[in-house]
Design an enzyme around this catalytic site. Structure first.
Site, PDB file in Angstrom:
ATOM      1  N   GLY A  95       0.725  -1.333   0.575  1.00  0.00           N
ATOM      2  CA  GLY A  95       0.088   0.286   0.440  1.00  0.00           C
ATOM      3  C   GLY A  95       1.274   1.239   0.004  1.00  0.00           C
ATOM      4  N   THR A  96       2.158   1.196   0.513  1.00  0.00           N
ATOM      5  CA  THR A  96       2.451   2.038   1.045  1.00  0.00           C
ATOM      6  C   THR A  96       3.629   2.990  -0.187  1.00  0.00           C
ATOM      7  OG1 THR A  96       3.293   1.927   3.093  1.00  0.00           O
ATOM      8  CG2 THR A  96       4.817   3.809   1.885  1.00  0.00           C
ATOM      9  N   ASN A 148      -8.435   3.311   8.447  1.00  0.00           N
ATOM     10  CA  ASN A 148      -7.670   1.967   9.188  1.00  0.00           C
ATOM     11  C   ASN A 148      -7.953   2.697  10.749  1.00  0.00           C
ATOM     12  OD1 ASN A 148      -6.408   4.278   7.766  1.00  0.00           O
ATOM     13  ND2 ASN A 148      -4.577   3.641   9.289  1.00  0.00           N
ATOM     14  N   GLN A 163      -8.026  -0.720   3.394  1.00  0.00           N
ATOM     15  CA  GLN A 163      -8.617  -1.509   4.166  1.00  0.00           C
ATOM     16  C   GLN A 163     -10.025  -1.886   3.770  1.00  0.00           C
ATOM     17  OE1 GLN A 163      -7.977  -1.985   6.953  1.00  0.00           O
ATOM     18  NE2 GLN A 163      -5.831  -0.948   7.462  1.00  0.00           N
ATOM     19  N   THR A 193      12.490  -6.858 -10.918  1.00  0.00           N
ATOM     20  CA  THR A 193      12.160  -8.404 -11.029  1.00  0.00           C
ATOM     21  C   THR A 193      10.411  -8.206 -10.421  1.00  0.00           C
ATOM     22  OG1 THR A 193      14.576  -8.188 -11.880  1.00  0.00           O
ATOM     23  CG2 THR A 193      12.350 -10.725 -11.616  1.00  0.00           C
ATOM     24  N   CYS A 238      -0.612   0.924  11.198  1.00  0.00           N
ATOM     25  CA  CYS A 238       0.261   0.787  10.430  1.00  0.00           C
ATOM     26  C   CYS A 238       1.000   1.780  10.282  1.00  0.00           C
ATOM     27  CB  CYS A 238      -0.843   1.669   9.597  1.00  0.00           C
ATOM     28  SG  CYS A 238      -2.621   0.476   9.061  1.00  0.00           S
TER      29      CYS A 238
END
Ligand SMILES: Cc1ncc(COP(=O)(O)O)c(C=O)c1O
Length: 392
Positions: free
Chosen positions: A74-75, A147, A194, A252, A340
């Protein structure tokens, strides 16, 4: 350490990988380890599997496979959305809500950013949001579900506001009032990390141009996820190198992660209505138990527009860090403030934005349920709480 299985009530922080997801991923760690960019046949098979995973994700979002970029969570997805758009328009601005995750707020602060306030339920003030958007607003980023307090934000309504702003720009360009109006596109991004276990993710129904998802919250692997980028949205990469993911995310490919993410998303979306119903029942039971056992508790966040698995509670006068430890000792795993971010000394910016006092914020805990949660877990936590919270 107590050998009993803990009562886990922190699913918003992390979910265990579903056994079916793990099985889907397993071959790609050993037998199918080839680099999908290699030229031999065995590698082409891996590349095909990756394509299939992308199509599976696209299908779940009502998107095209070319609109899906695999990321490492997510970040990264949020950073790619914000920096990938904003770096092209240095004199443009970005509008975010006051309750966004740090992975939105921190990159937004690199640019000319505006913060839309929220009401006391944690939902964005639509009128103020509309007022903040001007001719140079390039990106609006508002999360789908919070969240910390579980409030679900009105994504469709926000999309309509942006749609209207876009139309206004076109009209003002045509009437030549503002010559530069069309120099800036305006896009709508949502952080749906979320939301994916419980809500509709169909991108065009939501009216979003970009959407972030991660695997670590949907019973998939951590450091996996996607950024949905609608066709026509120009994005600049933030990780440069070998040109993978249409040159938007070099490196990759994490094939096992992508396969695992696709499988987790598929399961989450198949299960979402039944899980929502089940967890809503547990949530209502929990609220009832809290109200009858500790009448002065306050539930933070919206009661109506709320994720079914979240309960954020203030126990007035209680030190949440201490209570958290007492619960931990009794085998109950929950969270205080945002789980988080790895280190959080400051009271939560989300609660502050909602007008919760710092004192109440420091008396608040977040309980989040998930696939293994039962009513018995609620009885267990209420029983332990009753040892530490004096009834008034
Ligand atoms: C709403 C939201 N956005 C972004 C993130 C960051 O995701 P990740 O930990 O996968 O980088 C989280 C949780 O960690 C979150 O809850």
């Amino acid at each position: 350490m107590d050998s009993r299985k803990p009562t886990y009530l922190d699913y918003a922080a992390a979910t265990p990988v579903d056994g079916r997801v793990l099985e889907a991923m397993r071959p790609y760690f050993a037998d199918n380890f080839y680099n999908p960019s290699a030229t031999y046949l065995a590698a082409k098979e891996i590349s095909k599997d990756l394509t299939e995973a992308r199509s599976k994700v696209a299908h779940r979002l009502g998107a095209r496979p070319g609109e899906i970029i695999f990321t490492a969570g997510g970040t990264e997805g949020n950073n790619l959305a914000i920096q990938g758009i904003m770096r092209q328009h240095h004199d443009g601005n970005i509008v975010v809500s006051a309750v966004e995750h740090e992975s939105i707020l921190a990159p937004a602060k690199l640019f000319d950013y505006r913060v839309a306030p929220v009401d006391k339920s944690g939902s964005v003030d639509l009128k103020k949001l509309a007022e903040l958007i001007d001719d140079k607003t390039v990106l609006v980023s508002i999360m789908y579900a919070n969240n910390e307090v579980g409030t679900i934000l009105p994504i469709r309504e926000i999309s309509q506001i942006i749609h209207a702003k876009r139309a206004e720009r076109v009209a003002s360009h045509e009437s030549r009032v503002t010559k530069s109006a069309l120099a800036y596109p305006i896009y709508f991004h949502t952080d749906a990390c979320q939301a994916a276990n419980y809500l509709d993710l169909h991108a065009s129904r939501l009216g979003v141009d970009l959407m972030t998802l991660n695997g670590g919250k949907i019973y998939g692997p951590k450091q996996s996820g996607v950024l949905f980028v609608k066709t026509g949205v120009e994005l600049r990469p933030i990780i440069l190198g070998g040109g993978q993911e249409r040159n938007l995310r070099s490196g990759t490919e994490n094939v096992a992660g992508a396969i695992g993410f696709a499988s987790a998303l598929e399961l989450a979306q198949i299960m979402r209505q039944e899980e929502s119903r089940r967890l809503t029942e547990i949530q209502s039971y929990f609220i009832g138990q809290l109200k009858s056992n500790f009448p002065d508790t306050i539930i933070n966040g919206s009661l109506k527009k709320r994720l079914p698995n979240n309960l954020h509670v203030t126990f007035p006068g209680i030190d949440n860090e201490r209570l958290l430890m007492q619960l931990d000792e009794a085998g109950i795993l929950s969270a205080a403030g945002s789980a988080c971010s790895a280190s959080d000394e400051e009271p939560s910016h989300v609660l502050r934005a909602m007008g919760v006092s710092d004192t109440d914020a420091q008396s608040s805990l977040r309980f989040t349920t998930g696939r293994s949660s039962t009513l018995t877990d609620i009885d267990t936590v209420v029983n332990v709480l009753s040892h530490h919270i004096t009834k008034k």
